[in-house]
Design a protein around this motif. Sequence first.
Motif, PDB file in Angstrom:
ATOM      1  N   GLY A   4      10.628  -7.161  -4.106  1.00 23.20           N
ATOM      2  CA  GLY A   4      10.644  -6.153  -5.160  1.00 23.20           C
ATOM      3  C   GLY A   4       9.289  -5.817  -5.746  1.00 23.20           C
ATOM      4  N   LYS A   5       8.241  -6.367  -5.207  1.00 27.14           N
ATOM      5  CA  LYS A   5       6.895  -6.177  -5.764  1.00 27.14           C
ATOM      6  C   LYS A   5       6.130  -5.065  -5.035  1.00 27.14           C
ATOM      7  CE  LYS A   5       6.792 -10.274  -8.102  1.00 27.14           C
ATOM      8  NZ  LYS A   5       7.202 -10.244  -9.453  1.00 27.14           N
ATOM      9  N   GLN A   6       5.077  -4.605  -5.680  1.00 24.02           N
ATOM     10  CA  GLN A   6       4.124  -3.649  -5.118  1.00 24.02           C
ATOM     11  C   GLN A   6       2.856  -4.431  -4.766  1.00 24.02           C
ATOM     12  OE1 GLN A   6       4.473  -0.189  -4.799  1.00 24.02           O
ATOM     13  NE2 GLN A   6       6.605  -0.449  -5.413  1.00 24.02           N
ATOM     14  N   ILE A   7       2.479  -4.421  -3.496  1.00 20.85           N
ATOM     15  CA  ILE A   7       1.290  -5.129  -3.029  1.00 20.85           C
ATOM     16  C   ILE A   7       0.239  -4.087  -2.655  1.00 20.85           C
ATOM     17  CG2 ILE A   7       0.397  -6.833  -1.384  1.00 20.85           C
ATOM     18  CD1 ILE A   7       2.871  -7.774  -3.102  1.00 20.85           C
ATOM     19  N   ARG A   8      -0.996  -4.302  -3.096  1.00 21.55           N
ATOM     20  CA  ARG A   8      -2.104  -3.422  -2.697  1.00 21.55           C
ATOM     21  C   ARG A   8      -3.225  -4.255  -2.112  1.00 21.55           C
ATOM     22  NH1 ARG A   8      -3.370  -0.220  -7.847  1.00 21.55           N
ATOM     23  NH2 ARG A   8      -5.415  -0.014  -6.903  1.00 21.55           N
ATOM     24  N   ASN A  67       0.824  -1.209   0.000  1.00 24.10           N
ATOM     25  CA  ASN A  67       0.000   0.000   0.000  1.00 24.10           C
ATOM     26  C   ASN A  67       0.862   1.264   0.000  1.00 24.10           C
ATOM     27  OD1 ASN A  67      -2.349  -1.542  -0.022  1.00 24.10           O
ATOM     28  ND2 ASN A  67      -2.349  -1.691   2.202  1.00 24.10           N
ATOM     29  N   GLY A  68       1.967   1.184  -0.759  1.00 26.61           N
ATOM     30  CA  GLY A  68       2.831   2.338  -0.932  1.00 26.61           C
ATOM     31  C   GLY A  68       3.912   2.518   0.114  1.00 26.61           C
ATOM     32  N   SER A  69       3.904   1.714   1.155  1.00 26.44           N
ATOM     33  CA  SER A  69       4.918   1.831   2.211  1.00 26.44           C
ATOM     34  C   SER A  69       5.936   0.702   2.093  1.00 26.44           C
ATOM     35  CB  SER A  69       4.272   1.771   3.589  1.00 26.44           C
ATOM     36  OG  SER A  69       3.397   2.856   3.764  1.00 26.44           O
ATOM     37  N   GLY A 107     -11.661 -16.375  -3.446  1.00 29.37           N
ATOM     38  CA  GLY A 107     -11.268 -15.024  -3.815  1.00 29.37           C
ATOM     39  C   GLY A 107     -11.348 -13.996  -2.703  1.00 29.37           C
ATOM     40  N   ALA A 108     -11.719 -14.403  -1.509  1.00 29.69           N
ATOM     41  CA  ALA A 108     -11.852 -13.453  -0.406  1.00 29.69           C
ATOM     42  C   ALA A 108     -10.508 -12.826  -0.022  1.00 29.69           C
ATOM     43  CB  ALA A 108     -12.480 -14.123   0.811  1.00 29.69           C
ATOM     44  N   CYS A 109      -9.422 -13.465  -0.399  1.00 20.31           N
ATOM     45  CA  CYS A 109      -8.086 -12.976  -0.055  1.00 20.31           C
ATOM     46  C   CYS A 109      -7.418 -12.236  -1.213  1.00 20.31           C
ATOM     47  CB  CYS A 109      -7.208 -14.153   0.360  1.00 20.31           C
ATOM     48  SG  CYS A 109      -6.889 -15.314  -0.998  1.00 20.31           S
ATOM     49  N   THR A 110      -8.183 -11.857  -2.232  1.00 14.84           N
ATOM     50  CA  THR A 110      -7.606 -11.229  -3.419  1.00 14.84           C
ATOM     51  C   THR A 110      -6.911  -9.916  -3.079  1.00 14.84           C
ATOM     52  OG1 THR A 110      -9.302 -12.220  -4.830  1.00 14.84           O
ATOM     53  CG2 THR A 110      -8.108 -10.338  -5.730  1.00 14.84           C
ATOM     54  N   VAL A 111      -5.679  -9.796  -3.538  1.00 15.50           N
ATOM     55  CA  VAL A 111      -4.896  -8.564  -3.440  1.00 15.50           C
ATOM     56  C   VAL A 111      -4.283  -8.320  -4.812  1.00 15.50           C
ATOM     57  CG1 VAL A 111      -4.384  -8.893  -0.984  1.00 15.50           C
ATOM     58  CG2 VAL A 111      -2.744  -9.691  -2.696  1.00 15.50           C
ATOM     59  N   LEU A 112      -3.716  -7.141  -4.996  1.00 17.95           N
ATOM     60  CA  LEU A 112      -3.027  -6.845  -6.248  1.00 17.95           C
ATOM     61  C   LEU A 112      -1.528  -6.945  -6.029  1.00 17.95           C
ATOM     62  CD1 LEU A 112      -5.034  -3.776  -7.596  1.00 17.95           C
ATOM     63  CD2 LEU A 112      -5.521  -6.217  -7.816  1.00 17.95           C
ATOM     64  N   VAL A 113      -0.857  -7.688  -6.866  1.00 14.73           N
ATOM     65  CA  VAL A 113       0.597  -7.790  -6.868  1.00 14.73           C
ATOM     66  C   VAL A 113       1.052  -7.218  -8.203  1.00 14.73           C
ATOM     67  CG1 VAL A 113       2.590  -9.330  -6.784  1.00 14.73           C
ATOM     68  CG2 VAL A 113       0.574  -9.841  -5.382  1.00 14.73           C
ATOM     69  N   ASP A 114       1.721  -6.081  -8.133  1.00 14.86           N
ATOM     70  CA  ASP A 114       2.101  -5.346  -9.342  1.00 14.86           C
ATOM     71  C   ASP A 114       0.910  -5.157 -10.275  1.00 14.86           C
ATOM     72  OD1 ASP A 114       4.677  -5.013  -8.430  1.00 14.86           O
ATOM     73  OD2 ASP A 114       5.522  -6.647  -9.627  1.00 14.86           O
ATOM     74  N   GLY A 115      -0.254  -4.878  -9.684  1.00 15.80           N
ATOM     75  CA  GLY A 115      -1.458  -4.575 -10.444  1.00 15.80           C
ATOM     76  C   GLY A 115      -2.275  -5.766 -10.896  1.00 15.80           C
ATOM     77  N   GLY A 140      -5.300   0.002   1.198  1.00 18.62           N
ATOM     78  CA  GLY A 140      -4.556   0.970   0.407  1.00 18.62           C
ATOM     79  C   GLY A 140      -5.376   1.674  -0.654  1.00 18.62           C
ATOM     80  N   GLU A 141      -6.620   1.294  -0.797  1.00 22.93           N
ATOM     81  CA  GLU A 141      -7.460   1.889  -1.847  1.00 22.93           C
ATOM     82  C   GLU A 141      -8.017   3.252  -1.454  1.00 22.93           C
ATOM     83  OE1 GLU A 141      -7.982   0.499  -5.183  1.00 22.93           O
ATOM     84  OE2 GLU A 141      -6.131  -0.223  -4.248  1.00 22.93           O
ATOM     85  N   ALA A 142      -8.373   3.429  -0.199  1.00 25.02           N
ATOM     86  CA  ALA A 142      -8.881   4.728   0.260  1.00 25.02           C
ATOM     87  C   ALA A 142      -7.689   5.644   0.497  1.00 25.02           C
ATOM     88  CB  ALA A 142      -9.697   4.561   1.534  1.00 25.02           C
ATOM     89  N   VAL A 143      -7.674   6.777  -0.162  1.00 29.25           N
ATOM     90  CA  VAL A 143      -6.560   7.714  -0.040  1.00 29.25           C
ATOM     91  C   VAL A 143      -7.060   8.982   0.647  1.00 29.25           C
ATOM     92  CG1 VAL A 143      -4.855   9.073  -1.315  1.00 29.25           C
ATOM     93  CG2 VAL A 143      -5.474   6.787  -2.114  1.00 29.25           C
ATOM     94  N   GLY A 144      -6.361   9.387   1.686  1.00 30.53           N
ATOM     95  CA  GLY A 144      -6.742  10.585   2.418  1.00 30.53           C
ATOM     96  C   GLY A 144      -8.134  10.486   3.024  1.00 30.53           C
ATOM     97  N   GLY A 145      -8.523   9.270   3.402  1.00 23.31           N
ATOM     98  CA  GLY A 145      -9.841   9.071   3.991  1.00 23.31           C
ATOM     99  C   GLY A 145     -10.974   9.039   2.979  1.00 23.31           C
ATOM    100  N   LYS A 146     -10.649   9.121   1.686  1.00 24.28           N
ATOM    101  CA  LYS A 146     -11.667   9.110   0.634  1.00 24.28           C
ATOM    102  C   LYS A 146     -11.649   7.753  -0.062  1.00 24.28           C
ATOM    103  CE  LYS A 146     -13.120  11.919  -3.334  1.00 24.28           C
ATOM    104  NZ  LYS A 146     -13.663  11.095  -4.252  1.00 24.28           N
ATOM    105  N   LEU A 147     -12.812   7.129  -0.125  1.00 25.76           N
ATOM    106  CA  LEU A 147     -12.912   5.826  -0.784  1.00 25.76           C
ATOM    107  C   LEU A 147     -12.539   5.938  -2.258  1.00 25.76           C
ATOM    108  CD1 LEU A 147     -16.315   4.519   0.653  1.00 25.76           C
ATOM    109  CD2 LEU A 147     -14.000   3.975   1.443  1.00 25.76           C
TER     110      LEU A 147
END
Length: 151
Positions: A65-69, A6-8, A42-50, A73-80
């Motif tokens: 080395g991957k990006q996990i979301r 989630n960007g961290s 599919g309840a555990c679905t996440v994005l790995v490099d999109g 991590g989808e809500a940014v600044g408290g906005k869905l």
Amino acid sequence: MECAINGSPYQFTLSPATPLSELLRSHGLLSVKQGCCVGECGACTVLVDGVAVDSCLYLAAWIDGKQIRTLEGEAVGGKLSRVQEAFTQSGAVQCGFCTPGLVMATTALLAKPHVKPFTVQEIRRGLAGNLCRCTGYQMIVETVQACEEEQ
């Protein structure tokens, strides 16, 4: 091993057999549901490099080395995100257990290059690995269509 969740940035030392779902949940990312633990629900679905993946089948050892979301991590600044907002507005959320996985699968589906709009069959195929016992899927399909109209 290093990755971004989630960007961290994160660094881990772990057993090679640890599923990604277990690693994420152990770090407080509880939107990653442990449903079937065999890649069926599919309840555990996440994005790995999109790319949408069942994190119960994806080994944490593969995330170097991957990006996990995750849903967190989808809500940014408290906005869905628009997908999260669409799911809440449409009534496609009922018991909510499958919702995080469906939101992540929908996010990945909408990010794919395609001729718009998706057909109902393409949407159903794109979300095929995500099971929902409550909605009957029609509201979910309509939610994906609504998200696509907003793009």
